[in-house]
Each structure stands twice: as structure tokens, then as C-alpha cells.
Design a protein around this motif. Structure first.
Motif, PDB file in Angstrom:
ATOM      1  N   PHE A  37       0.942  -1.312   0.086  1.00  0.00           N
ATOM      2  CA  PHE A  37      -0.066   0.074   0.113  1.00  0.00           C
ATOM      3  C   PHE A  37       0.994   1.275  -0.046  1.00  0.00           C
ATOM      4  N   ILE A  38       1.860   1.400   1.063  1.00  0.00           N
ATOM      5  CA  ILE A  38       2.892   2.625   1.115  1.00  0.00           C
ATOM      6  C   ILE A  38       3.434   2.636  -0.345  1.00  0.00           C
ATOM      7  N   TYR A  39       3.959   1.519  -0.812  1.00  0.00           N
ATOM      8  CA  TYR A  39       4.768   1.792  -2.256  1.00  0.00           C
ATOM      9  C   TYR A  39       4.024   2.080  -3.400  1.00  0.00           C
ATOM     10  N   SER A  40       2.664   1.788  -3.352  1.00  0.00           N
ATOM     11  CA  SER A  40       1.824   2.223  -4.331  1.00  0.00           C
ATOM     12  C   SER A  40       1.692   3.566  -4.278  1.00  0.00           C
ATOM     13  N   ILE A  47      11.812   4.827   0.825  1.00  0.00           N
ATOM     14  CA  ILE A  47      10.877   5.411   1.465  1.00  0.00           C
ATOM     15  C   ILE A  47       9.846   4.489   2.229  1.00  0.00           C
ATOM     16  N   THR A  48       9.378   3.262   1.477  1.00  0.00           N
ATOM     17  CA  THR A  48       8.405   2.518   1.773  1.00  0.00           C
ATOM     18  C   THR A  48       9.059   1.939   3.284  1.00  0.00           C
ATOM     19  N   GLU A  49       9.916   1.753   3.218  1.00  0.00           N
ATOM     20  CA  GLU A  49      10.722   0.964   4.600  1.00  0.00           C
ATOM     21  C   GLU A  49      10.430   1.874   5.406  1.00  0.00           C
ATOM     22  N   ASP A  50      10.925   3.120   5.335  1.00  0.00           N
ATOM     23  CA  ASP A  50      10.995   4.149   6.568  1.00  0.00           C
ATOM     24  C   ASP A  50       9.417   4.301   6.878  1.00  0.00           C
ATOM     25  N   ARG A  80      -4.475   3.289   8.012  1.00  0.00           N
ATOM     26  CA  ARG A  80      -4.785   4.894   7.796  1.00  0.00           C
ATOM     27  C   ARG A  80      -3.506   5.722   8.363  1.00  0.00           C
ATOM     28  N   ILE A  81      -3.114   4.835   9.389  1.00  0.00           N
ATOM     29  CA  ILE A  81      -1.730   5.576  10.049  1.00  0.00           C
ATOM     30  C   ILE A  81      -0.819   5.733   8.916  1.00  0.00           C
ATOM     31  N   ALA A  82      -0.441   4.507   8.013  1.00  0.00           N
ATOM     32  CA  ALA A  82       0.506   4.790   7.046  1.00  0.00           C
ATOM     33  C   ALA A  82      -0.022   5.783   5.927  1.00  0.00           C
TER      34      ALA A  82
ATOM     35  N   GLU B  13       3.132  -4.259  -7.817  1.00  0.00           N
ATOM     36  CA  GLU B  13       4.285  -4.636  -7.200  1.00  0.00           C
ATOM     37  C   GLU B  13       3.911  -4.930  -5.704  1.00  0.00           C
ATOM     38  N   LEU B  14       4.272  -6.262  -5.311  1.00  0.00           N
ATOM     39  CA  LEU B  14       4.200  -6.704  -4.162  1.00  0.00           C
ATOM     40  C   LEU B  14       5.364  -6.427  -3.415  1.00  0.00           C
TER      41      LEU B  14
END
Lengths: 194, 47
Positions: A37-40, A47-50, A80-82, B13-14
């Protein structure tokens, strides 16, 4: 083994009672869903990892402080937090996401991506649920004015007649209701956008 | 190494957080304590 099959609500309760292993199960269970979800939204793996890390730091702090009260809705709450942290990321970096065609990204993927629509739907439902909960926290007379004005589209004259107060009083109640709602939104760090 | 944690399935992308991130979060959780004294809340993180 039992932990792996336990429902989210059980794991959350266990964790709030001090069982650290339950948190690990929750993180692993929802890792891919939340990270994807974050990566999308950010299209950058670091940044997704962070953001994933910051999301769960907020989750941990909220749960350990006993502030969690959304039984049975753990995943939408975490998403929602993400989502809020993704917005913070764009606010800090002062740039909005761009949709570009390329080897890493296709505009058609967004158009056809039912999972993303489902996430948006979850967030929308969560926001509506948050607003409903916040309205229920207001003093009764303010709740009544909000309900009549926002959900039944009544004029202040109609609200005043219906509740037996002057128009000025109805306006004042509306004003205080909005002030209180804004305060709650700030205190709970809720971002009302999708 | 990265390929272990990132894969493409269809158009979407997963992505998954790395094990070291999860370890960090677990360490953070174990060391994070909240104390309530006289109605005040104090957060402690031993890390």
C-alpha cells in the motif's frame, strides 16, 4: 502455533497485556499488504521501508499507551496511519506524487488496480467512522445541531425552531461543535483526506 | 538480496518490509515502556 491462527483483535489484546510475540505475528501477517500500500503511493522502496517503520512505531506507542479503541479493525487502522504518514512525507518533501508510464510504473495499473480502490474504500470508511465517533464525543446539544445541519441539511432557522432555541444559540452551538471537532482531529492526528 | 523482499505479481508490485526492520520494531517494542505517575504519562525507550 495458536498465535498464528489467532484473530487480529485477540493478538492486539494479547499485546496490550504484554505479549510481545503477538505483535510480531501482526507485523508479519500484514507486512506485505501495508508495505505494498505504501509503495503504491511513494514508488520508492527505501521510503516505503521508513514509512512502514514509522507506522508501526505509532502502532506500538498507541497500543502500549492503551489508546487503541477500534476493536476488530486493526488493518484499516494501521493503513490509515500509513496513509497519514505518506501525506506527511509529501508535505515535508513539498512535492506531490506523479503518475508516469515507465518500466516501474504503468498508468493502466492504477486504473485497473482493484486492490488500491479497496484500500481507498477502507480509508474512506475509516474516516467516516472517525467522524461519527468524534461527533458522539460532543455535548448532546452540539451533536444535535451537527446532525441537523450536516446530515439533514436543515437551515439554522429550522434547527432553532426544532430545538426551541434562538438562531444565535444554534449558530453558537454549531461554532463550538466545529471548534471541538477540530481540536479532536488535531489531538488524534487525523488527516481527513483520501 | 533485495529480490527476496520485492516481487511483481501481475500489474501490482508486492513489497514487504525487510526482516531487519521487523527486528528493529520488535526491539523498539520491548524497550518501550509507559509509566503513569499522578495522572501524568511518561514514555521510556531504553534503546
Amino acid at each position: 502455533m495458536e498465535l498464528l491462527q489467532a484473530e487480529d483483535s485477540t493478538l492486539v489484546r494479547n499485546y496490550m497485556n504484554g505479549d510481545e510475540a503477538s505483535l510480531e505475528v501482526l507485523i508479519n501477517r500484514h507486512n506485505q499488504r501495508i508495505s505494498s500500500f505504501i509503495y503504491s503511493k511513494v514508488f520508492d522502496k527505501e521510503i516505503t521501508e521508513d514509512i512502514f517503520q514509522d507506522t508501526f512505531i505509532k502502532v506500538i506507542r498507541t497500543l502500549k499507551r492503551g489508546k487503541y479503541n477500534e476493536e476488530g479493525k486493526f488493518l484499516p487502522w494501521v493503513i490509515r496511519i500509513a496513509h497519514n504518514l505518506v501525506i506527511d512525507h509529501y508535505r515535508k518533501s513539498n512535492r506531490m506524487p506523479r503518475y508516469e508510464s515507465g518500466p516501474d510504473y504503468s498508468i493502466f495499473a492504477i486504473l485497473q488496480d482493484d486492490n488500491l480502490n479497496a484500500e481507498k474504500q477502507l480509508i474512506q470508511e475509516q474516516i467516516q467512522s472517525d467522524i461519527g465517533s468524534m461527533i458522539r464525543e460532543l455535548p448532546e446539544e452540539q451533536q444535535v445541531v451537527i446532525q441537523m445541519r450536516m446530515f439533514r441539511d436543515m437551515s439554522f432557522k429550522e434547527i432553532a425552531d426544532s430545538t426551541g432555541v434562538s438562531i444565535n444559540t444554534a449558530l453558537g452551538r454549531m461554532r463550538y461543535a466545529l471548534i471541538n471537532l477540530r481540536k479532536m482531529i488535531e489531538e488524534n492526528q487525523i488527516v481527513l483526506t483520501n | 538480496m533485495e529480490d527476496n523482499y520485492y516481487c511483481t505479481q501481475g500489474q501490482q508490485e508486492l513489497v514487504s518490509a525487510k526482516p531487519e526492520t521487523i527486528r528493529f520494531l520488535m526491539d523498539f517494542s520491548r524497550s518501550y515502556k509507559v509509566e503513569r505517575i499522578g495522572g501524568m504519562e511518561f514514555e521510556q525507550n531504553l534503546n
